[in-house]
Design a protein around this motif. Structure first.
Motif, short mmCIF file in Angstrom:
data_model
loop_
_atom_site.label_atom_id
_atom_site.label_comp_id
_atom_site.label_asym_id
_atom_site.label_seq_id
_atom_site.Cartn_x
_atom_site.Cartn_y
_atom_site.Cartn_z
N THR A 77 0.86 -1.18 0.00
CA THR A 77 0.00 0.00 0.00
C THR A 77 0.90 1.23 0.00
OG1 THR A 77 -1.70 -1.16 1.26
CG2 THR A 77 -1.80 1.24 1.24
N MET A 78 0.56 2.21 -0.82
CA MET A 78 1.36 3.43 -0.85
C MET A 78 1.52 3.98 0.57
SD MET A 78 0.31 7.18 -2.30
CE MET A 78 -0.72 7.38 -0.84
N PRO A 79 2.77 4.24 1.00
CA PRO A 79 2.95 4.87 2.31
C PRO A 79 2.14 6.16 2.40
CG PRO A 79 5.05 4.08 1.46
CD PRO A 79 4.06 3.92 0.35
N TRP A 80 1.39 6.33 3.49
CA TRP A 80 0.44 7.43 3.62
C TRP A 80 0.48 8.00 5.03
CZ3 TRP A 80 -3.11 6.70 7.48
CH2 TRP A 80 -3.21 5.38 7.97
N GLN A 81 -0.16 9.12 5.17
CA GLN A 81 -0.36 9.71 6.49
C GLN A 81 -1.65 10.53 6.44
OE1 GLN A 81 3.18 12.12 6.98
NE2 GLN A 81 2.16 13.97 6.24
N TYR A 82 -2.25 10.74 7.61
CA TYR A 82 -3.47 11.53 7.66
C TYR A 82 -3.15 13.00 7.45
CZ TYR A 82 -6.32 7.62 9.26
OH TYR A 82 -7.00 6.42 9.34
N VAL A 94 -2.87 11.50 2.66
CA VAL A 94 -1.99 12.02 1.60
C VAL A 94 -0.76 11.12 1.55
CG1 VAL A 94 -2.76 14.41 1.83
CG2 VAL A 94 -0.86 13.58 3.24
N PRO A 95 -0.04 11.13 0.42
CA PRO A 95 1.19 10.34 0.35
C PRO A 95 2.17 10.75 1.44
CG PRO A 95 0.54 11.11 -1.83
CD PRO A 95 -0.35 11.80 -0.85
N LYS A 96 2.80 9.76 2.06
CA LYS A 96 3.76 10.04 3.12
C LYS A 96 5.05 10.58 2.52
CE LYS A 96 5.98 7.97 7.18
NZ LYS A 96 6.11 6.75 8.01
N PRO A 97 5.48 11.77 2.92
CA PRO A 97 6.71 12.35 2.34
C PRO A 97 7.89 11.40 2.50
CG PRO A 97 5.55 13.98 3.68
CD PRO A 97 4.87 12.66 3.93
N GLY A 98 8.70 11.31 1.47
CA GLY A 98 9.89 10.46 1.51
C GLY A 98 9.57 9.03 1.17
N ASP A 99 8.76 8.34 1.98
CA ASP A 99 8.49 6.92 1.77
C ASP A 99 7.68 6.65 0.51
OD1 ASP A 99 9.86 6.53 4.08
OD2 ASP A 99 8.23 5.57 5.20
#
Length: 664
Positions: A476-481, A489-494
């Motif tokens: 799963t695309m690395p994400w964060q709230y 949204v996409p997790k920066p860097g990862d």
């Protein structure tokens, strides 16, 4: 030869047999002497094309070709071979029995349509060759060569003279028999081959087709590697459209019948250039991303650029806008897309015959507020199909934290299990089930024009079949709230690290063979003599290009001694800055150029199509003359980050964690 009968003991003319007709008796033998001198028995064959027991030493009939993506098992016995129909020395097309078509022999240079199996398929022997492999003398009409006296009688006497009445009359009748046999066979051949071609075209007509890319981006297909191979990227979409009674029944929400569908399932399938591994990355449906401007190919409506949940991109003109959104977000070139709706998932799951899935506790995806897919399973492994398979793929309330993240993991488990089932072939031994699968798959799919035929889908299946199950990785695309926690949204860097691995054709499982690096070759051309073409690759469809980048970097190269650098004024789109060179002899010069600019070694790539050294300034270098350096603690990535939650295709013990609020 005399025979006793009620009419007297006078000589009687026998009916012409296979040998008289110029065909080998072994075509009709059953291994017990059937034929001219043998008696008929219970295994005696019927008319040409019907089942019979071949002689023990007769070779097996050649295997019938099968339809793209479909294989079948000939019925027991295989059917007696059909005598050759010879026209001008060329054998006719195969005779097909049981509603099954094989490719017909057409004119020179024509490609026959792939066949669709369903029962036994028989072919005609090659011209002038009997089914046993023994050459026989035949003419274009199928008669024996007049110059060939044929076999001698069993008593050793000489054959009858050709000029006698007794010799002529059977031959005349033989010609009539052959003429009508040939006409009958020709009608059967044309009819059955036409039916097979009709069914092939029927499967093609089941497929729905749409435009591949509705954006205006100029992302180009990756250069082939040293062996001429390129990776393959396919976007898999699942829509929630309620555009039919069946979809409304399965998806509920009749009030949404007129709403444009959303792409609630989105997975990018990446097959490596050498077909040794496959990586699949999912993006949660509510991920907030830039959606580029798209134009609907049906009504011409233009949807302006916006930022919204990625699943809404399907409403901006169709799957081609979702493709454009993925290309903008990931920088990955996409070759094809495949989209399926609710009804398609159910039909395909039924045709496959069930897919094993596992839950660690009893689960019932339903609550008092009406949330849930309705999935109800006891703890352990179950084979789901039909509506239950759709419920599994749609379950959010009941898995892990009741979000799309848990749902994506459940979809990965389902896909891995389905791939294992199909590779094992356990569901595909029945020709009727194969036909059902072909029907279900073609009716379920919407594909791009470049993938819009059964033959192309078959070729694609061949590429996927080559990948070992243990080299399939799903993430799963690395994400964060985002702020407020309403969407992700996409997790920066990862996230960028994961996309970069796929852009560079690096497997997400980290199991690519590590080659011991060879010593860097020395440059062979003086800096001021090295021809370098600089091109601006910052043509982002969302943020727009940075004008003048090629001129800026070319001028900077001049200060570094590369005074022969020139520019290509054409804009292109590329995520990563690269240096390509045309031959291995130029690698030393390319590495020296990369070092002078501060680029990493993996930015240097050999190109089979390049005619000169080319530097493309990507979107990772949109300003300045110094290439941005990665963070000090950032090591070169060789697999997906931990935040991608990778699942291996061979993991048969994977089990979904059930949310405690949805157990029973």
């Amino acid at each position: 030869m005399r025979h006793s009968s009620a009419r007297g003991d006078g000589p009687r003319r026998r009916r012409p047999d296979a040998e008289d007709l110029g065909w080998d008796d072994s075509l009709y033998g059953n291994g017990t002497g059937n034929g001219r001198n043998g008696s008929s028995g219970p295994d005696a064959p019927g008319p040409a094309g019907q089942g019979g027991t071949p002689p023990p030493d007769a070779p097996a009939a050649p295997a019938a070709p099968v339809a793209p993506g479909v294989t079948g098992t000939p019925s027991a016995g295989g059917g007696a071979p059909v005598p050759p129909v010879i026209t001008g020395g060329v054998s006719g097309p195969p005779v097909i029995t049981g509603g099954v078509a094989g490719p017909a022999t057409g004119a020179a240079g024509q490609t026959p349509a792939p066949a669709v199996t369903g029962a036994a398929v028989t072919r005609t022997p090659a011209a002038g060759t009997a089914a046993t492999g023994t050459p026989t003398a035949t003419t274009a009409t199928g008669l024996k060569d007049p110059a060939d006296p044929g076999p001698s009688p069993a008593d050793g006497s000489e054959p009858e003279a050709k000029g006698t009445r007794r010799a002529r009359r059977p031959r005349s009748r033989t010609r009539r028999v052959l003429r009508w046999s040939a006409i009958t066979l020709a009608v059967l051949i044309v009819g059955t081959a036409g039916a097979g071609y009709w069914y092939y075209e029927h499967l093609n007509s089941n497929l729905r087709k749409d435009a591949l890319d509705l954006g205006s981006g100029g992302l180009e297909k990756p250069e082939p590697n040293a062996f001429g191979q390129t990776p393959l990227n396919i976007l898999l979409l699942g829509s929630d459209g309620r555009n039919s009674e069946k979809n409304i029944e399965l998806g509920g929400a009749r009030q949404d019948a007129d709403r444009k569908p959303l792409a609630d399932v989105q997975m990018l399938l990446h097959v490596s250039a050498d077909r040794s591994n496959m990586s699949v990355i999912s993006i949660p449906r509510d991920t907030r991303v830039p959606i580029p401007e798209c134009k609907d190919p049906d009504d011409g409506k233009v949807y302006p650029q916006t930022t919204a949940a990625i699943n809404t991109s399907l409403q901006h003109g169709g799957p081609g806008c979702t493709v454009a959104t993925w290309k903008e977000l990931t920088g990955i070139y996409i070759d094809h897309f495949m989209m399926v709706d609710f009804a398609g998932v159910v039909d395909m799951a039924d045709a496959i015959g069930g897919v094993p899935v596992c839950v660690d506790k009893n689960v019932y995806s339903h609550d008092k507020k009406g949330h849930g897919s309705g999935l109800k399973l006891t703890a352990g492994t179950h084979s789901v199909k039909g509506v239950q398979a759709l419920q599994w793929l749609r379950t959010r309330y009941g898995f892990e934290d009741n979000t799309d993240i848990g749902r994506a993991k459940a979809q990965h488990m389902y896909m891995n299990s389905m791939v294992r089932e199909l590779k094992a072939g356990t569901k595909l031994t029945d020709p009727l089930k194969l036909r059902d699968l072909a029907e279900a798959a073609t009716k379920a799919l919407t594909v791009d024009e470049g993938l819009g035929s059964v033959k192309k889908l078959y070729d694609l299946g061949g590429d996927l079949q080559r990948v070992p199950t243990e080299r399939i990785t799903m993430v799963t695309m690395p994400w964060q709230y985002a702020a407020g926690g309403e969407y992700v949204v996409p997790k920066p860097g990862d996230a960028e690290q994961t996309f970069s691995l796929l852009r560079n054709d690096t497997a997400l499982d980290g199991k690519d063979k590590k080659k011991k690096p060879a010593p860097d070759p020395q440059p062979t051309t003086a800096k001021d003599k090295l021809d370098v073409v600089v091109q601006n690759g910052t043509n982002s469809t969302v943020t727009g290009p940075v004008s003048g980048r090629a001129n800026v970097i070319a001028g900077h190269l001049g200060t570094l001694g590369y005074t022969s650098a020139t520019t290509d004024s054409r804009l292109t789109t590329q995520a990563d800055t690269t240096i390509t060179y045309p031959a291995k002899e130029g690698r030393g010069d390319a590495l020296a150029l990369a070092k002078a600019l501060g680029l990493p070694k993996d930015a240097v790539k050999e190109s089979r199509s390049a005619t000169s050294m080319r530097l493309v300034i990507g979107n990772d270098w949109r300003k300045g003359t110094s290439f941005p350096k990665p963070a000090e603690d950032k090591k070169e990535a060789d697999k997906a980050p931990d935040s991608a939650d990778a699942l291996n295709g061979e993991d048969k013990k994977a089990c979904m964690k059930v949310n405690p609020a949805y157990t029973f």
